[in-house]
Design an enzyme around this catalytic site. Sequence first.
Site, PDB file in Angstrom:
ATOM      1  N   HIS A 110       0.855  -1.198   0.000  1.00  0.00           N
ATOM      2  CA  HIS A 110       0.000   0.000   0.000  1.00  0.00           C
ATOM      3  C   HIS A 110       0.888   1.243   0.000  1.00  0.00           C
ATOM      4  CE1 HIS A 110      -4.170   1.294   0.324  1.00  0.00           C
ATOM      5  NE2 HIS A 110      -3.791   2.268   1.111  1.00  0.00           N
ATOM      6  N   THR A 146      -2.312   2.659  -5.079  1.00  0.00           N
ATOM      7  CA  THR A 146      -2.568   2.986  -3.682  1.00  0.00           C
ATOM      8  C   THR A 146      -3.450   4.220  -3.552  1.00  0.00           C
ATOM      9  OG1 THR A 146      -0.403   2.085  -3.114  1.00  0.00           O
ATOM     10  CG2 THR A 146      -1.439   3.552  -1.496  1.00  0.00           C
ATOM     11  N   GLU A 147      -4.522   4.091  -2.742  1.00  0.00           N
ATOM     12  CA  GLU A 147      -5.412   5.219  -2.442  1.00  0.00           C
ATOM     13  C   GLU A 147      -5.981   5.875  -3.699  1.00  0.00           C
ATOM     14  OE1 GLU A 147      -6.141   6.309   0.919  1.00  0.00           O
ATOM     15  OE2 GLU A 147      -5.328   4.316   1.289  1.00  0.00           O
ATOM     16  N   PHE A 148      -6.179   5.062  -4.733  1.00  0.00           N
ATOM     17  CA  PHE A 148      -6.738   5.541  -6.009  1.00  0.00           C
ATOM     18  C   PHE A 148      -5.841   6.586  -6.686  1.00  0.00           C
ATOM     19  CE2 PHE A 148     -11.557   4.431  -5.945  1.00  0.00           C
ATOM     20  CZ  PHE A 148     -11.254   3.140  -5.580  1.00  0.00           C
TER      21      PHE A 148
END
Length: 456
Positions: A110, A146-148
């Site tokens: 992530h 990660t995190e769009f």
Amino acid sequence: MDVVLFFEVHQPRRLRPDLYRVFPSKPLEGEIFYEELDRHVFERVSERVYRKSTKILLDAAREVPGLRVTFSVSGLALEQMRRWAPDVLDLFREMAAKEVAEFAAQTYYHSLAWFVDREEFREQVEMQVKAVEELIGYKPRAAENTEFIYNNDVACFLHSMGFSTVVTEGVDWVLGWRSPNYVYKAWGCDARVLVRNYRLSDDVGFRFGARWWDQWPLTADKYAAWLEATPGDVVLIAVDYETFGEHHWPESGIHEFLRWLPREVAKRPRLQFATVSEATRSHTPRDVYDVPPWATVSWADERDLSAWLGNELQRNAFSLLSWLYPYAKALGGEVLKLWRMLSTSDHLYYQATKMGPAGEVHSYFSPYGSAYKAHDIYMAALATLFVYIREAWNREAAERLVFNDERCFYAEGVRLCSLRDLKNVDRSYKSRHRDDLRRWLTDVFMLSPEEAGSLV
């Protein structure tokens, strides 16, 4: 219209706040990462969310045969499930086997690897795909960063890896007059892009338990009616899975909302459930979703990178992390694993100094209580990484070391970025720049004066 429920599952490895007390001794892994806190949080979230919410979805799927959801599970979360909640993996395997759930790819750690090295990004995504296949029995076909985090290059890189669908945020300035409720095509390649409807997503993710909200309480039938009234081909509702029992506690009614939402959606003929891959296969792209690399977006805060790189603390910490990557990569093994664990985006997220609603969210997730304390702890962890690098360094690692930044040697129009490059230049060049090359080899490649002298 397709209703796509997308659940993000991630739990970080947190750093010990007293890490510095180990110095000047070399900290062991158990002295770097706060395993007791990680286990406490993970077991609590497993009980409140991963077990209960997943069982709710499986029960709903028996009554609503068309129920489909999508999960994106980080490799770190999978590791912790395997250690502390293997029964949750059983539930996920059951969902995959019954074709209730699709599992999407993301970076294993992530991380913000995309901004450090593209091949590192590839390896981390491949690691996560392998873990999902081994532990859940599903091969991801769709992917997110990660995190769009998204731009055109991210989409096309993931497409080159074999992913047909990329998921990201529906950002107003990118969409302009267009709606997020359609399938789009990436600029520069044939990847299908599904974008999050952040207003409807945040109604669940953030506003569900807000008593000041004029729509509180939010019930499943009310929300399903909103979905039915939403124009478009597909609506992507993407939230942290921890929304269902951790961010909103069970007492808020969030589990009852999740229990009844599939049934309420099934009552409405216009609505049907789909996974992200099913949605992009069923609908023709309406337009291009064009996000140039210099305007990268995400689903956090102001829909940019400021959640992780918005202040000097974060940028300086990330610069040092990036600086150490070539050395960790050259050594591999446990040193590279430590670097990857420190590349997790949460460590930089905790260092945000924002105010207002965004600052409240950052403070909620941080175990340290202060961005400045989080920065100090993280820098101590990076210092520990350097100790690991220095102790393990050897001539073989120096031979594998390759740079692509200002650490390359420049003279007379010649650029040297590795020992292989140095071996390929003629003797007269080495003679003219002997002193500078010796210093470059000792300072940058960490060779001894004797080893440096033998090369020039």
